[in-house]
Motif scaffolding. Structure first.
Motif, PDB file in Angstrom:
ATOM      1  N   UNK A 129       0.830  -1.210   0.000  1.00 55.12           N
ATOM      2  CA  UNK A 129       0.000   0.000   0.000  1.00 55.12           C
ATOM      3  C   UNK A 129       0.863   1.258   0.000  1.00 55.12           C
ATOM      4  N   UNK A 130       1.922   1.239   0.793  1.00 57.54           N
ATOM      5  CA  UNK A 130       2.790   2.411   0.888  1.00 57.54           C
ATOM      6  C   UNK A 130       3.600   2.651  -0.385  1.00 57.54           C
ATOM      7  N   UNK A 131       3.680   1.652  -1.227  1.00 55.08           N
ATOM      8  CA  UNK A 131       4.391   1.791  -2.504  1.00 55.08           C
ATOM      9  C   UNK A 131       3.450   1.946  -3.692  1.00 55.08           C
ATOM     10  N   UNK A 132       2.163   2.067  -3.433  1.00 49.54           N
ATOM     11  CA  UNK A 132       1.188   2.206  -4.506  1.00 49.54           C
ATOM     12  C   UNK A 132       1.370   3.564  -5.200  1.00 49.54           C
ATOM     13  N   UNK A 133       1.301   3.590  -6.528  1.00 44.34           N
ATOM     14  CA  UNK A 133       1.473   4.858  -7.238  1.00 44.34           C
ATOM     15  C   UNK A 133       0.324   5.853  -7.030  1.00 44.34           C
ATOM     16  N   UNK A 134      -0.841   5.387  -6.592  1.00 42.26           N
ATOM     17  CA  UNK A 134      -1.979   6.270  -6.318  1.00 42.26           C
ATOM     18  C   UNK A 134      -1.747   6.936  -4.962  1.00 42.26           C
ATOM     19  N   UNK A 135      -1.332   8.184  -4.994  1.00 44.02           N
ATOM     20  CA  UNK A 135      -0.942   8.898  -3.776  1.00 44.02           C
ATOM     21  C   UNK A 135      -2.115   9.107  -2.816  1.00 44.02           C
ATOM     22  N   UNK A 136      -3.335   9.208  -3.313  1.00 49.02           N
ATOM     23  CA  UNK A 136      -4.498   9.364  -2.432  1.00 49.02           C
ATOM     24  C   UNK A 136      -4.708   8.081  -1.618  1.00 49.02           C
ATOM     25  N   UNK A 186      -1.968   1.056  16.927  1.00 45.75           N
ATOM     26  CA  UNK A 186      -0.845   0.479  17.670  1.00 45.75           C
ATOM     27  C   UNK A 186      -0.407  -0.740  16.860  1.00 45.75           C
ATOM     28  N   UNK A 187      -1.104  -1.863  17.023  1.00 49.28           N
ATOM     29  CA  UNK A 187      -0.864  -3.043  16.193  1.00 49.28           C
ATOM     30  C   UNK A 187      -1.575  -2.814  14.870  1.00 49.28           C
ATOM     31  N   UNK A 188      -0.929  -3.120  13.762  1.00 50.89           N
ATOM     32  CA  UNK A 188      -1.525  -2.882  12.451  1.00 50.89           C
ATOM     33  C   UNK A 188      -2.617  -3.913  12.163  1.00 50.89           C
ATOM     34  N   UNK A 189      -3.739  -3.400  11.658  1.00 50.45           N
ATOM     35  CA  UNK A 189      -4.915  -4.205  11.327  1.00 50.45           C
ATOM     36  C   UNK A 189      -5.100  -4.147   9.814  1.00 50.45           C
ATOM     37  N   UNK A 190      -4.824  -5.261   9.146  1.00 54.47           N
ATOM     38  CA  UNK A 190      -4.854  -5.293   7.682  1.00 54.47           C
ATOM     39  C   UNK A 190      -6.234  -4.925   7.142  1.00 54.47           C
ATOM     40  N   UNK A 191      -7.296  -5.425   7.753  1.00 57.16           N
ATOM     41  CA  UNK A 191      -8.654  -5.129   7.302  1.00 57.16           C
ATOM     42  C   UNK A 191      -8.945  -3.631   7.350  1.00 57.16           C
ATOM     43  N   UNK A 192      -8.586  -2.993   8.424  1.00 56.32           N
ATOM     44  CA  UNK A 192      -8.817  -1.547   8.562  1.00 56.32           C
ATOM     45  C   UNK A 192      -7.926  -0.753   7.616  1.00 56.32           C
ATOM     46  N   UNK A 193      -6.716  -1.214   7.413  1.00 59.63           N
ATOM     47  CA  UNK A 193      -5.831  -0.549   6.459  1.00 59.63           C
ATOM     48  C   UNK A 193      -6.375  -0.650   5.044  1.00 59.63           C
ATOM     49  N   UNK A 194      -6.911  -1.820   4.694  1.00 66.80           N
ATOM     50  CA  UNK A 194      -7.520  -2.024   3.354  1.00 66.80           C
ATOM     51  C   UNK A 194      -8.712  -1.090   3.152  1.00 66.80           C
ATOM     52  N   UNK A 195      -9.544  -0.961   4.199  1.00 64.60           N
ATOM     53  CA  UNK A 195     -10.705  -0.064   4.101  1.00 64.60           C
ATOM     54  C   UNK A 195     -10.251   1.364   3.821  1.00 64.60           C
ATOM     55  N   UNK A 196      -9.280   1.829   4.583  1.00 67.89           N
ATOM     56  CA  UNK A 196      -8.771   3.189   4.385  1.00 67.89           C
ATOM     57  C   UNK A 196      -8.160   3.330   3.001  1.00 67.89           C
ATOM     58  N   UNK A 197      -7.361   2.384   2.614  1.00 69.09           N
ATOM     59  CA  UNK A 197      -6.688   2.399   1.311  1.00 69.09           C
ATOM     60  C   UNK A 197      -7.724   2.523   0.174  1.00 69.09           C
ATOM     61  N   UNK A 198      -8.826   1.794   0.295  1.00 70.45           N
ATOM     62  CA  UNK A 198      -9.878   1.777  -0.727  1.00 70.45           C
ATOM     63  C   UNK A 198     -10.910   2.883  -0.554  1.00 70.45           C
ATOM     64  N   UNK A 199     -10.709   3.761   0.427  1.00 67.44           N
ATOM     65  CA  UNK A 199     -11.606   4.900   0.624  1.00 67.44           C
ATOM     66  C   UNK A 199     -12.945   4.545   1.203  1.00 67.44           C
ATOM     67  N   UNK A 200     -13.015   3.491   2.008  1.00 68.17           N
ATOM     68  CA  UNK A 200     -14.294   3.058   2.616  1.00 68.17           C
ATOM     69  C   UNK A 200     -14.328   3.347   4.085  1.00 68.17           C
TER      70      UNK A 200
END
Length: 164
Positions: A130-137, A150-164
């Protein structure tokens, strides 16, 4: 020695305990050598003859040395070890095991400090993608979500990444 460069971790006198702790957590791991302080050189090293001087160990194929060098130096967050995790189960495992007995206040953005004061970054492989994705948004949303965890949550990171 497995590699040309081997991290040497300086402990007061807990090097053997730390090596045993790390080897108990990582699956492909072992202690390969233990050496002891000799009588000679006591005026310089101040180690007691027969006490553990160094422990050489491997974690997932990476060689490390734990040196019992005395209380002169402490770990800081300036040096940490990053563990790339395939899934949330692996993130949870390393987070729980490494954080056991460590300071809770040191936990942030995927960083956890163990009971010996050593910092670890427990990072899902997907977060690195995700941090290397060319889509800066998308990158920005994932980064902002990560900064709140604190601990990284992949599901929550995916939601944010996808704008949900």
């Amino acid at each position: 020695m497995l590699s040309k460069i081997t991290p040497c971790l300086w402990f007061d006198d807990q090097g053997e305990a730390a090596a045993n702790f790390y080897v108990s957590i990582f699956k492909d791991s072992k202690i390969t050598d233990v050496s002891y302080y000799p009588e000679s050189g006591h005026e310089i090293h101040r180690g007691r003859e027969g006490k553990v001087l160094m422990v050489v160990f491997e974690l997932e194929g990476q060689s490390f040395t734990a040196l019992n060098g005395g209380p002169h130096f402490k770990f800081t967050e300036a040096i940490s070890f990053q563990i790339e995790c395939e899934n949330q189960e692996e993130v949870d495992y390393y987070w729980e095991k490494l954080g056991e007995g460590g300071p809770v206040e040191a936990q942030q953005c995927g960083w956890v400090k163990d009971k010996f004061g050593l910092s670890w970054q427990v990072v899902p492989k997907r977060m690195i993608e995700m941090l290397n994705d060319p889509d800066k948004a998308k990158f920005q949303r994932a980064f902002e979500a990560m900064m709140q965890m604190k601990k990284l949550d992949i599901g929550e990171l995916e939601k944010a990444f996808n704008g949900k």
